[in-house]
Design a protein around this motif. Structure first.
Motif, PDB file in Angstrom:
ATOM      1  N   ILE A 172      11.110  51.398   8.567  1.00 25.03           N
ATOM      2  CA  ILE A 172      12.509  50.949   8.527  1.00 25.03           C
ATOM      3  C   ILE A 172      13.071  50.597   9.902  1.00 25.03           C
ATOM      4  N   ILE A 173      12.212  50.196  10.808  1.00 26.80           N
ATOM      5  CA  ILE A 173      12.668  49.774  12.133  1.00 26.80           C
ATOM      6  C   ILE A 173      12.530  48.253  12.243  1.00 26.80           C
ATOM      7  N   ALA A 174      13.578  47.600  12.718  1.00 25.55           N
ATOM      8  CA  ALA A 174      13.549  46.149  12.955  1.00 25.55           C
ATOM      9  C   ALA A 174      12.990  45.921  14.358  1.00 25.55           C
ATOM     10  N   TRP A 175      11.665  45.740  14.444  1.00 24.09           N
ATOM     11  CA  TRP A 175      10.994  45.664  15.742  1.00 24.09           C
ATOM     12  C   TRP A 175      11.452  44.482  16.585  1.00 24.09           C
ATOM     13  N   ASP A 176      11.769  43.351  15.969  1.00 24.07           N
ATOM     14  CA  ASP A 176      12.215  42.196  16.755  1.00 24.07           C
ATOM     15  C   ASP A 176      13.510  42.512  17.504  1.00 24.07           C
ATOM     16  N   VAL A 177      14.390  43.250  16.879  1.00 25.52           N
ATOM     17  CA  VAL A 177      15.646  43.659  17.528  1.00 25.52           C
ATOM     18  C   VAL A 177      15.373  44.787  18.518  1.00 25.52           C
ATOM     19  N   THR A 178      14.567  45.748  18.114  1.00 26.75           N
ATOM     20  CA  THR A 178      14.283  46.930  18.934  1.00 26.75           C
ATOM     21  C   THR A 178      13.766  46.554  20.317  1.00 26.75           C
ATOM     22  N   LEU A 179      12.769  45.721  20.363  1.00 25.17           N
ATOM     23  CA  LEU A 179      12.137  45.380  21.640  1.00 25.17           C
ATOM     24  C   LEU A 179      13.090  44.637  22.579  1.00 25.17           C
ATOM     25  N   LYS A 180      13.937  43.771  22.032  1.00 25.26           N
ATOM     26  CA  LYS A 180      14.904  43.044  22.863  1.00 25.26           C
ATOM     27  C   LYS A 180      15.987  43.985  23.395  1.00 25.26           C
ATOM     28  N   VAL A 181      16.455  44.892  22.556  1.00 28.16           N
ATOM     29  CA  VAL A 181      17.484  45.834  23.001  1.00 28.16           C
ATOM     30  C   VAL A 181      16.915  46.801  24.042  1.00 28.16           C
ATOM     31  N   ILE A 182      15.664  47.206  23.872  1.00 23.38           N
ATOM     32  CA  ILE A 182      15.023  48.079  24.865  1.00 23.38           C
ATOM     33  C   ILE A 182      15.027  47.420  26.240  1.00 23.38           C
ATOM     34  N   LEU A 183      14.713  46.153  26.282  1.00 25.73           N
ATOM     35  CA  LEU A 183      14.675  45.424  27.551  1.00 25.73           C
ATOM     36  C   LEU A 183      16.028  45.509  28.274  1.00 25.73           C
ATOM     37  N   GLY A 184      17.091  45.167  27.576  1.00 30.29           N
ATOM     38  CA  GLY A 184      18.419  45.257  28.175  1.00 30.29           C
ATOM     39  C   GLY A 184      18.847  46.698  28.415  1.00 30.29           C
ATOM     40  N   GLY A 185      18.442  47.587  27.514  1.00 31.34           N
ATOM     41  CA  GLY A 185      18.819  48.995  27.634  1.00 31.34           C
ATOM     42  C   GLY A 185      18.237  49.683  28.852  1.00 31.34           C
ATOM     43  N   VAL A 186      17.033  49.332  29.212  1.00 33.71           N
ATOM     44  CA  VAL A 186      16.403  49.928  30.403  1.00 33.71           C
ATOM     45  C   VAL A 186      17.188  49.535  31.658  1.00 33.71           C
ATOM     46  N   VAL A 187      17.539  48.267  31.751  1.00 38.46           N
ATOM     47  CA  VAL A 187      18.329  47.805  32.905  1.00 38.46           C
ATOM     48  C   VAL A 187      19.711  48.462  32.891  1.00 38.46           C
ATOM     49  N   GLY A 188      20.348  48.479  31.714  1.00 33.96           N
ATOM     50  CA  GLY A 188      21.670  49.098  31.595  1.00 33.96           C
ATOM     51  C   GLY A 188      21.655  50.590  31.911  1.00 33.96           C
ATOM     52  N   SER A 189      20.604  51.279  31.508  1.00 31.40           N
ATOM     53  CA  SER A 189      20.478  52.712  31.804  1.00 31.40           C
ATOM     54  C   SER A 189      20.391  52.967  33.306  1.00 31.40           C
ATOM     55  N   TYR A 190      19.635  52.128  33.979  1.00 38.30           N
ATOM     56  CA  TYR A 190      19.508  52.269  35.431  1.00 38.30           C
ATOM     57  C   TYR A 190      20.871  52.091  36.103  1.00 38.30           C
ATOM     58  N   ILE A 191      21.581  51.030  35.720  1.00 42.74           N
ATOM     59  CA  ILE A 191      22.897  50.753  36.313  1.00 42.74           C
ATOM     60  C   ILE A 191      23.874  51.887  35.984  1.00 42.74           C
ATOM     61  N   GLY A 192      23.896  52.314  34.713  1.00 36.73           N
ATOM     62  CA  GLY A 192      24.794  53.392  34.310  1.00 36.73           C
ATOM     63  C   GLY A 192      24.527  54.696  35.032  1.00 36.73           C
ATOM     64  N   ALA A 193      23.250  55.043  35.181  1.00 40.75           N
ATOM     65  CA  ALA A 193      22.895  56.289  35.874  1.00 40.75           C
ATOM     66  C   ALA A 193      23.286  56.239  37.349  1.00 40.75           C
ATOM     67  N   ARG A 194      23.181  55.061  37.962  1.00 37.91           N
ATOM     68  CA  ARG A 194      23.592  54.915  39.366  1.00 37.91           C
ATOM     69  C   ARG A 194      25.114  55.056  39.506  1.00 37.91           C
ATOM     70  N   LEU A 195      25.868  54.488  38.561  1.00 36.19           N
ATOM     71  CA  LEU A 195      27.332  54.588  38.592  1.00 36.19           C
ATOM     72  C   LEU A 195      27.804  55.995  38.265  1.00 36.19           C
ATOM     73  N   PHE A 196      27.071  56.687  37.426  1.00 32.75           N
ATOM     74  CA  PHE A 196      27.406  58.026  36.950  1.00 32.75           C
ATOM     75  C   PHE A 196      27.729  58.989  38.094  1.00 32.75           C
ATOM     76  N   ALA A 197      26.927  58.951  39.135  1.00 35.36           N
ATOM     77  CA  ALA A 197      27.098  59.876  40.262  1.00 35.36           C
ATOM     78  C   ALA A 197      28.371  59.605  41.055  1.00 35.36           C
ATOM     79  N   ARG A 198      28.953  58.425  40.889  1.00 30.54           N
ATOM     80  CA  ARG A 198      30.145  58.051  41.655  1.00 30.54           C
ATOM     81  C   ARG A 198      31.451  58.309  40.915  1.00 30.54           C
ATOM     82  N   ILE A 199      31.378  58.777  39.672  1.00 32.97           N
ATOM     83  CA  ILE A 199      32.572  58.970  38.844  1.00 32.97           C
ATOM     84  C   ILE A 199      32.934  60.449  38.814  1.00 32.97           C
TER      85      ILE A 199
END
Length: 120
Positions: A71-98
């Motif tokens: 029940i996983i939509a792999w075509d969506v999953t893989l694309k979101v993972i790509l953006g999510g990895v970049v977003g996680s990095y940016i979010g974690a870097r900002l996290f320490a400044r808040i």
């Protein structure tokens, strides 16, 4: 009446979080962060960071079961993972400044908006 022990609160928080995560595919942050902050007295930053560490094994268990049932939509999953990895990095870097206060308020606003969107 005797207060529940800290160990009981921690295990109950984990049980509820795991059930919500498995049922809705979410819940780690929305359950864990307030639970650790209000019930366990964990600081806001540590609650968010700890929630991320806890969510990983919960997500792996749920994902394994979802994959098993196909029940996983792999075509969506893989694309979101790509953006999510970049977003996680940016979010974690900002996290320490808040500040804790701003982080708590921003998280609260995010949860309210998400709840309203889910209802309507």
């Amino acid at each position: 009446m005797e207060k529940p022990s800290l160990s009981f609160k921690i295990i109950l928080l984990g049980l509820i979080t795991g059930m919500i995560n498995g049922l809705f595919g979410a819940g780690g942050g929305t359950i864990l962060v307030p639970g650790m902050f209000f019930l366990l007295g964990v600081s806001q930053h540590k609650a968010h960071a700890t929630a991320i560490a806890i969510i990983l094994p919960l997500t792996l268990v749920s994902a394994f079961i979802y994959v098993k049932h196909g029940i996983i939509a792999w075509d969506v999953t893989l694309k979101v993972i790509l953006g999510g990895v970049v977003g996680s990095y940016i979010g974690a870097r900002l996290f320490a400044r808040i500040s804790d206060n701003l982080l708590r308020k921003a998280f609260g606003v995010f949860m309210i908006i998400a709840a309203i969107r889910m209802v309507f």
